[in-house]
Every structure is written in C-alpha cells, then in structure tokens.
Design a protein around this motif. Sequence first.
Motif, PDB file in Angstrom:
ATOM      1  N   ALA A 100       0.832  -1.207   0.000  1.00 61.96           N
ATOM      2  CA  ALA A 100       0.000   0.000   0.000  1.00 61.96           C
ATOM      3  C   ALA A 100       0.867   1.258   0.000  1.00 61.96           C
ATOM      4  O   ALA A 100       0.590   2.225  -0.725  1.00 61.96           O
ATOM      5  CB  ALA A 100      -0.924  -0.005   1.220  1.00 61.96           C
ATOM      6  N   LEU A 101       1.918   1.259   0.799  1.00 67.78           N
ATOM      7  CA  LEU A 101       2.810   2.421   0.860  1.00 67.78           C
ATOM      8  C   LEU A 101       3.547   2.614  -0.464  1.00 67.78           C
ATOM      9  O   LEU A 101       3.672   3.733  -0.962  1.00 67.78           O
ATOM     10  CB  LEU A 101       3.801   2.239   2.009  1.00 67.78           C
ATOM     11  N   ALA A 102       4.017   1.514  -1.040  1.00 63.32           N
ATOM     12  CA  ALA A 102       4.728   1.608  -2.319  1.00 63.32           C
ATOM     13  C   ALA A 102       3.807   2.122  -3.415  1.00 63.32           C
ATOM     14  O   ALA A 102       4.224   2.908  -4.274  1.00 63.32           O
ATOM     15  CB  ALA A 102       5.299   0.239  -2.697  1.00 63.32           C
ATOM     16  N   ALA A 103       2.545   1.693  -3.392  1.00 60.09           N
ATOM     17  CA  ALA A 103       1.572   2.141  -4.395  1.00 60.09           C
ATOM     18  C   ALA A 103       1.333   3.645  -4.310  1.00 60.09           C
ATOM     19  O   ALA A 103       0.934   4.280  -5.292  1.00 60.09           O
ATOM     20  CB  ALA A 103       0.260   1.388  -4.231  1.00 60.09           C
ATOM     21  N   ALA A 104       1.586   4.214  -3.123  1.00 57.56           N
ATOM     22  CA  ALA A 104       1.446   5.657  -2.930  1.00 57.56           C
ATOM     23  C   ALA A 104       2.757   6.392  -3.209  1.00 57.56           C
ATOM     24  O   ALA A 104       2.875   7.585  -2.922  1.00 57.56           O
ATOM     25  CB  ALA A 104       0.989   5.942  -1.502  1.00 57.56           C
ATOM     26  N   GLY A 105       3.735   5.678  -3.742  1.00 59.84           N
ATOM     27  CA  GLY A 105       4.997   6.305  -4.121  1.00 59.84           C
ATOM     28  C   GLY A 105       6.049   6.323  -3.034  1.00 59.84           C
ATOM     29  O   GLY A 105       7.078   6.986  -3.166  1.00 59.84           O
ATOM     30  N   THR A 106       5.827   5.590  -1.939  1.00 57.82           N
ATOM     31  CA  THR A 106       6.779   5.577  -0.831  1.00 57.82           C
ATOM     32  C   THR A 106       7.985   4.702  -1.161  1.00 57.82           C
ATOM     33  O   THR A 106       7.841   3.609  -1.704  1.00 57.82           O
ATOM     34  CB  THR A 106       6.104   5.048   0.451  1.00 57.82           C
ATOM     35  N   THR A 107       9.165   5.184  -0.801  1.00 54.42           N
ATOM     36  CA  THR A 107      10.420   4.452  -1.023  1.00 54.42           C
ATOM     37  C   THR A 107      11.247   4.477   0.264  1.00 54.42           C
ATOM     38  O   THR A 107      10.887   5.165   1.239  1.00 54.42           O
ATOM     39  CB  THR A 107      11.244   5.111  -2.150  1.00 54.42           C
ATOM     40  N   PRO A 108      12.387   3.776   0.297  1.00 56.18           N
ATOM     41  CA  PRO A 108      13.264   3.846   1.472  1.00 56.18           C
ATOM     42  C   PRO A 108      13.795   5.257   1.751  1.00 56.18           C
ATOM     43  O   PRO A 108      14.304   5.521   2.849  1.00 56.18           O
ATOM     44  CB  PRO A 108      14.402   2.883   1.110  1.00 56.18           C
ATOM     45  N   GLU A 109      13.681   6.159   0.795  1.00 57.69           N
ATOM     46  CA  GLU A 109      14.142   7.532   0.991  1.00 57.69           C
ATOM     47  C   GLU A 109      13.148   8.381   1.783  1.00 57.69           C
ATOM     48  O   GLU A 109      13.480   9.491   2.204  1.00 57.69           O
ATOM     49  CB  GLU A 109      14.365   8.207  -0.372  1.00 57.69           C
ATOM     50  N   ASP A 110      11.929   7.873   1.987  1.00 60.27           N
ATOM     51  CA  ASP A 110      10.871   8.674   2.606  1.00 60.27           C
ATOM     52  C   ASP A 110      10.869   8.590   4.124  1.00 60.27           C
ATOM     53  O   ASP A 110      11.389   7.646   4.732  1.00 60.27           O
ATOM     54  CB  ASP A 110       9.507   8.220   2.079  1.00 60.27           C
ATOM     55  N   VAL A 111      10.261   9.632   4.722  1.00 58.40           N
ATOM     56  CA  VAL A 111      10.018   9.682   6.165  1.00 58.40           C
ATOM     57  C   VAL A 111       8.511   9.522   6.348  1.00 58.40           C
ATOM     58  O   VAL A 111       7.726  10.356   5.891  1.00 58.40           O
ATOM     59  CB  VAL A 111      10.484  11.014   6.778  1.00 58.40           C
ATOM     60  N   HIS A 156       3.042   0.749  10.579  1.00 58.99           N
ATOM     61  CA  HIS A 156       4.413   0.755  11.112  1.00 58.99           C
ATOM     62  C   HIS A 156       5.189  -0.425  10.526  1.00 58.99           C
ATOM     63  O   HIS A 156       6.311  -0.258  10.026  1.00 58.99           O
ATOM     64  CB  HIS A 156       4.357   0.657  12.643  1.00 58.99           C
ATOM     65  N   GLY A 157       4.589  -1.611  10.582  1.00 62.01           N
ATOM     66  CA  GLY A 157       5.255  -2.794  10.045  1.00 62.01           C
ATOM     67  C   GLY A 157       5.515  -2.676   8.557  1.00 62.01           C
ATOM     68  O   GLY A 157       6.579  -3.060   8.058  1.00 62.01           O
ATOM     69  N   GLY A 158       4.540  -2.103   7.817  1.00 61.08           N
ATOM     70  CA  GLY A 158       4.714  -1.937   6.380  1.00 61.08           C
ATOM     71  C   GLY A 158       5.814  -0.955   6.039  1.00 61.08           C
ATOM     72  O   GLY A 158       6.610  -1.177   5.118  1.00 61.08           O
ATOM     73  N   SER A 159       5.892   0.139   6.800  1.00 64.62           N
ATOM     74  CA  SER A 159       6.904   1.164   6.556  1.00 64.62           C
ATOM     75  C   SER A 159       8.305   0.609   6.802  1.00 64.62           C
ATOM     76  O   SER A 159       9.234   0.835   6.020  1.00 64.62           O
ATOM     77  CB  SER A 159       6.640   2.385   7.445  1.00 64.62           C
ATOM     78  N   GLU A 160       8.455  -0.112   7.898  1.00 62.92           N
ATOM     79  CA  GLU A 160       9.767  -0.697   8.195  1.00 62.92           C
ATOM     80  C   GLU A 160      10.141  -1.762   7.161  1.00 62.92           C
ATOM     81  O   GLU A 160      11.301  -1.872   6.762  1.00 62.92           O
ATOM     82  CB  GLU A 160       9.775  -1.288   9.602  1.00 62.92           C
ATOM     83  N   LYS A 161       9.158  -2.547   6.718  1.00 58.68           N
ATOM     84  CA  LYS A 161       9.415  -3.579   5.705  1.00 58.68           C
ATOM     85  C   LYS A 161       9.906  -2.936   4.405  1.00 58.68           C
ATOM     86  O   LYS A 161      10.769  -3.471   3.711  1.00 58.68           O
ATOM     87  CB  LYS A 161       8.117  -4.351   5.451  1.00 58.68           C
ATOM     88  N   LEU A 162       9.349  -1.773   4.106  1.00 61.60           N
ATOM     89  CA  LEU A 162       9.735  -1.048   2.895  1.00 61.60           C
ATOM     90  C   LEU A 162      11.101  -0.386   3.046  1.00 61.60           C
ATOM     91  O   LEU A 162      11.748  -0.045   2.059  1.00 61.60           O
ATOM     92  CB  LEU A 162       8.662   0.002   2.589  1.00 61.60           C
ATOM     93  N   GLY A 163      11.526  -0.182   4.305  1.00 65.71           N
ATOM     94  CA  GLY A 163      12.828   0.435   4.556  1.00 65.71           C
ATOM     95  C   GLY A 163      12.774   1.936   4.736  1.00 65.71           C
ATOM     96  O   GLY A 163      13.815   2.612   4.697  1.00 65.71           O
ATOM     97  N   SER A 164      11.571   2.483   4.954  1.00 69.36           N
ATOM     98  CA  SER A 164      11.436   3.932   5.160  1.00 69.36           C
ATOM     99  C   SER A 164      11.724   4.286   6.616  1.00 69.36           C
ATOM    100  O   SER A 164      11.556   3.457   7.519  1.00 69.36           O
ATOM    101  CB  SER A 164      10.009   4.379   4.814  1.00 69.36           C
ATOM    102  N   LEU A 165      12.144   5.531   6.841  1.00 65.62           N
ATOM    103  CA  LEU A 165      12.291   6.010   8.211  1.00 65.62           C
ATOM    104  C   LEU A 165      10.890   6.146   8.795  1.00 65.62           C
ATOM    105  O   LEU A 165      10.044   6.872   8.261  1.00 65.62           O
ATOM    106  CB  LEU A 165      13.004   7.359   8.247  1.00 65.62           C
ATOM    107  N   THR A 166      10.626   5.456   9.901  1.00 63.71           N
ATOM    108  CA  THR A 166       9.274   5.364  10.463  1.00 63.71           C
ATOM    109  C   THR A 166       9.189   6.181  11.746  1.00 63.71           C
ATOM    110  O   THR A 166       9.983   5.982  12.672  1.00 63.71           O
ATOM    111  CB  THR A 166       8.926   3.892  10.746  1.00 63.71           C
TER     112      THR A 166
END
Length: 435
Positions: free
Chosen positions: A119-130, A147-157
């Motif tokens: 879901a986060l990736a579909a919204a354009g979120t990458t490991p570079e995002d906060v 929270h779990g999805g953001s950390e899995k994606l590698g974003s600063l959570t």
Amino acid sequence: MSQYFQKEIECASRNEIENLQNEKLVKQVQHVWDNVPYYRKKMEQKGVKPEDIRSTKDLYKLPFISKADLRESYPYGLLGAPLKDCVRIHSTSGTTGKRVVAFYTQEDLDLWSDCCARALAAAGTTPEDVVQISYGYGLFTGGMGLHGGSEKLGSLTVPTSSGNTERQIMFIQDLKATVLCCTPSYAAYLAETMKGMGLGPEDISLKAGILGAEAWTKEMRDDIEATLGIKAYDIYGLTELSGPGVAYDCSAQDGMHINEDHFIAEIIDPETGEVLPEGSEGELVFTSLDKKAFPLLRYRTRDICSLSTKPCSCGRTFMKMCKPRGRTDDMLIIRGVNVFPSQIETVLMNNGYPANYQLVVDRVNNSDTLDILVEMTPEMFTDNVGEVSRRQKDLVADLKSMLGIKANVKLVAPRTIPRSEGKAVRVIDKRKLLD
C-alpha cells in the motif's frame, strides 16, 4: 511509472491469481476444519466437508461468519493455531457489544507487513521517505499495521501515534515527513490546526497521505489534498482480517486493489446471501487465505461496495473494490428511507462546508427526526441571522434532493463540534436509547 513492493505478485495474470487462490483455499478450508471446532460445526450444519471445496467456484457452499459469531466465540473460539504459536492480539473497539479479539502468529504479522508495504509503495513511498504514523497504536490495528509496512519497505518510520497535534506538526516540519498515515478526519484536523498556526502546504514536505479506518468521500479527499498539498490514498482493512492493507489505492485513485493472494472477495445480497455478479453493489465478504491464528472464511464485513477486474493504469492486476458507500450497520433508516452519512457529507462539502458535522437522529411523537449540526468555516461565520437562515434553507433543500427526506439543519460556529484524534463520531442515534 508505478512503484511496486512485490511486482511479480501484484502484476500476476488473472489466471495465475485464480490458480493461487484455488490452491490456497483448499488448504485453508482443511486447516479451519482441523483446528476451529466452532466453524467445523457450522460446516457440518450446512452439510459441507473440506473435500467439497475444490476451487473458488465452490466458495458459495461454505457458511458465512458474522460479527455475532465472533462475539459468541469470544475469546478463543475461533482460534486456529496453538496459543503458544501466537505472538500478538489486536481488538476492535467494542462500541456495539463485546470486543472482537484477533490473534496473530509471527507469519501472520509478516504477511500483514507485506500487505501494508504494498500500500505504501503504491502511494509512491520508497526507502528515501520519512513516514509519520499518526494512527493510534495499541489494540487498534492502524498504527502497528502501517508501522510494520513502513519498516518492511525500509522507510524512516516515525511512530507518533494519534493526538498531541502541535507535536505532530512539529515533527512533520522538523523531520521533513513526506508520508502521513492517519484517519481522514484527523488529516483534516491537522490541516485546520496548521492553518490556525499560519502554516500552509508550502511550509511542509508531505507528498502523500495513507488515510483510512473510517468512511470518507471524494469531496473530503479533494479538500485534504488541497489543504495539505498531498495526494491522498485510501486504504482498507478490518481487525477481523488483519488490519489495514487488505486493499489499497494506487496512483489511479479509482478503487482499491485487493491483495488477492491473501484474500478472496465476494459481493452478496445482504438480505438473501446470494453471490452477485461483478459490478453489482452489495455487501462485501472476505475469506482469508493465509491467516493461521484467526482464519476467517466468508466473513461478512457489512460494507457496501462493488468489485471490478477491469485493467488498471497502474499495471496491477489485483481486483479493485470501490470506496465503500457505507455499512449496513451505519445505514440509518429514517422514516423508511435509507440514509448514509457519506451522502450528507457530499452535499455539505459541495456547498463549501468543512467535514465537521454531526447527525442527531431521534424519535418525536413516533416519527423519526434528523438534525444535522454543521460547522461554518471562519470565512463564512457571521452573526447576520438572515444570512445564516438563508444558508440553512439552501442546505435543507439540497439535502432533501439527495436523501428524499427533510432534515433540520443548524449551522454552528467554527470549532464547536468535538474533534476526534481517531475515528470521527458522526452519528448520535437517540432512538437506540429509547428502544
């Protein structure tokens, strides 16, 4: 270009998706039969055995599970794994009865994080995002799920949770948060608070919002996008199934893709239980294909929507569900007419009012009454009684055109309707207190 978390799954062919669902469904039905006596008894009462389910085409043979079943079997009656294998629980609010407690194995949590990462990736979120998580943490699934999805994606959570709005805004500014996760009503409140502080979209780095956990209209989405300067993405989920991430918006913002490798969706007639063809509006039913600790088959969500497998511009092949029009239990029957709060919100926002309103339903002399309290914006607020009266009459007319019944409208001063840091309380039905 679309961004994916697991492209090989999200863009699989319809044939591949259906074959995977068939394989998983057969295994899941056997798992439930072997490990959940409550559901096995329901199958036996319906004369169904695991060997009768060979593919998704046989899904209609299985009995439904409802919220009433979950309450009746509370707390451990629908547990599908040994308690020693369960590592977490989440729970519904229990505002209309006993709480529903959902269990998770570590594998369940990992799969849930994958769904939220998609879901986060579909919204354009990458490991570079906060990513600032402003959903509530704790028994509510919103905070922990994203929270779990953001950390899995590698974003600063940033786990701010809900509340303490000025601190939320401070972190958005200081940490240069780019993605905000919260309820739509809280996003609107953040924008309102920022405006009061003299801040606008140009003063923050937000680019996207993952907004869910309550019903909201296209008009409210447009308003949030304008006031926060973001693209607002819908996300759908239920505690009973895992939490947010069952379905999610993509760049097309034209319906939410269902994670079909983990869930099968059906639309049924809420009165008869009959499965309806694609494109029909009805009650949404979900079957969980992978959940081991709390494996629900044919769970009646009470959400009213429709499904579509039409190709999407984002490239994903997962079936899409439209934004739920309402819930069978949120639908108000007033003087014999079906009324959804979303219909009222559409009228208000089309007339320039903010999404701060409250519906009060009562019964006077055996007749239903509908009073709608509507906040004015600071710009439209006036002590000119004639002007307020004219505005109220205009809204009464527009609402009658939309609903088919007359409502009493009262315009109130800005910031006088209580705000919620979680799900907004839109309806007060006093008839329930009288029945």
